[in-house]
Write a protein that holds these residues in place. Structure first.
Motif, PDB file in Angstrom:
ATOM      1  N   ARG A  12       0.085  41.879 -15.555  1.00 29.02           N
ATOM      2  CA  ARG A  12      -1.088  41.076 -15.208  1.00 29.02           C
ATOM      3  C   ARG A  12      -2.052  42.001 -14.485  1.00 29.02           C
ATOM      4  NH1 ARG A  12      -1.791  39.969  -9.978  1.00 29.02           N
ATOM      5  NH2 ARG A  12      -0.045  39.993  -8.559  1.00 29.02           N
ATOM      6  N   PHE A  13      -3.312  41.567 -14.396  1.00 30.36           N
ATOM      7  CA  PHE A  13      -4.298  42.351 -13.656  1.00 30.36           C
ATOM      8  C   PHE A  13      -4.136  42.061 -12.173  1.00 30.36           C
ATOM      9  CE2 PHE A  13      -6.216  42.697 -17.811  1.00 30.36           C
ATOM     10  CZ  PHE A  13      -6.691  43.994 -17.799  1.00 30.36           C
ATOM     11  N   LYS A  14      -4.156  43.093 -11.361  1.00 32.38           N
ATOM     12  CA  LYS A  14      -4.000  42.934  -9.909  1.00 32.38           C
ATOM     13  C   LYS A  14      -5.120  42.092  -9.317  1.00 32.38           C
ATOM     14  CE  LYS A  14      -1.778  47.406  -9.205  1.00 32.38           C
ATOM     15  NZ  LYS A  14      -1.932  48.759  -8.627  1.00 32.38           N
ATOM     16  N   ASN A  15      -6.332  42.261  -9.802  1.00 30.07           N
ATOM     17  CA  ASN A  15      -7.485  41.614  -9.189  1.00 30.07           C
ATOM     18  C   ASN A  15      -8.071  40.483 -10.030  1.00 30.07           C
ATOM     19  OD1 ASN A  15      -7.428  43.310  -6.924  1.00 30.07           O
ATOM     20  ND2 ASN A  15      -8.430  44.919  -8.104  1.00 30.07           N
ATOM     21  N   TYR A  16      -7.256  39.825 -10.851  1.00 31.16           N
ATOM     22  CA  TYR A  16      -7.732  38.680 -11.634  1.00 31.16           C
ATOM     23  C   TYR A  16      -7.933  37.514 -10.678  1.00 31.16           C
ATOM     24  CZ  TYR A  16      -7.781  34.978 -15.178  1.00 31.16           C
ATOM     25  OH  TYR A  16      -8.116  33.911 -15.978  1.00 31.16           O
ATOM     26  N   LYS A  17      -9.156  37.086 -10.520  1.00 30.29           N
ATOM     27  CA  LYS A  17      -9.480  36.005  -9.579  1.00 30.29           C
ATOM     28  C   LYS A  17      -9.302  34.661 -10.272  1.00 30.29           C
ATOM     29  CE  LYS A  17     -10.873  38.912  -6.437  1.00 30.29           C
ATOM     30  NZ  LYS A  17      -9.886  39.525  -5.640  1.00 30.29           N
ATOM     31  N   ARG A  18      -8.270  33.939  -9.874  1.00 27.23           N
ATOM     32  CA  ARG A  18      -7.988  32.634 -10.475  1.00 27.23           C
ATOM     33  C   ARG A  18      -8.718  31.541  -9.719  1.00 27.23           C
ATOM     34  NH1 ARG A  18      -1.900  31.649 -10.438  1.00 27.23           N
ATOM     35  NH2 ARG A  18      -2.067  32.650  -8.440  1.00 27.23           N
TER      36      ARG A  18
END
Length: 145
Positions: A12-18
């Motif tokens: 997964r992307f570390k900085n994916y803002k959900r």
């Protein structure tokens, strides 16, 4: 220390803002990064940025990605791609149930695909249930992502 991502690993992307009601976006490595080739990821579950089945080329995989364990339960109510077992067709739908003998999903290479050990079910046409493992195509085209 540099992490080397391997074929079939879930990331997964570390900085994916959900958003508060949004689940994590998961990807699987379908081509390892090497001296003459870039890393390629396959989108496992649809999210606000990518649709399931989309291939992406992360620019800085070592800095941006994190290897994760993916439990089948994480994909419930998520749009995924499976190879249904009745007609052997690739279909996309929202997972409603799963069966697995393992806590985490693992992939096995079969020809030009990766196939999960977990089997998922979803409904189509209101009544019919389709079921099958996650199907990850490794023969991809550059789709401009």
């Amino acid at each position: 220390m540099k992490t080397q991502f391997r074929l079939g690993q879930v990331v997964r992307f570390k900085n994916y803002k959900r958003y508060p009601d949004e689940n994590e976006a998961y990807f699987v490595v379908i081509q390892e990064e090497a001296a003459k080739q870039e890393m390629v990821l396959f989108t496992i579950n649809s999210n606000r940025i990518y649709v399931t089945g989309t291939t992406i080329y992360p620019e800085f995989p070592q800095e941006d990605l994190l290897k994760v364990d993916l439990r089948p339960s994480y994909l419930i109510n998520e749009e995924i791609t499976i190879k249904e077992t009745l007609f052997n067709e690739v279909v996309t739908g929202k997972a409603v149930q799963y069966t697995s003998d393992y806590q985490n999903i693992h992939f096995t290479k079969t020809g030009t695909t990766l196939v999960s050990d977990a089997v998922f079910e979803f409904k189509v046409s209101g009544q019919h249930l389709l079921m099958g493992p996650l199907l990850i195509e490794m023969n991809y085209e550059d789709n401009g992502q």
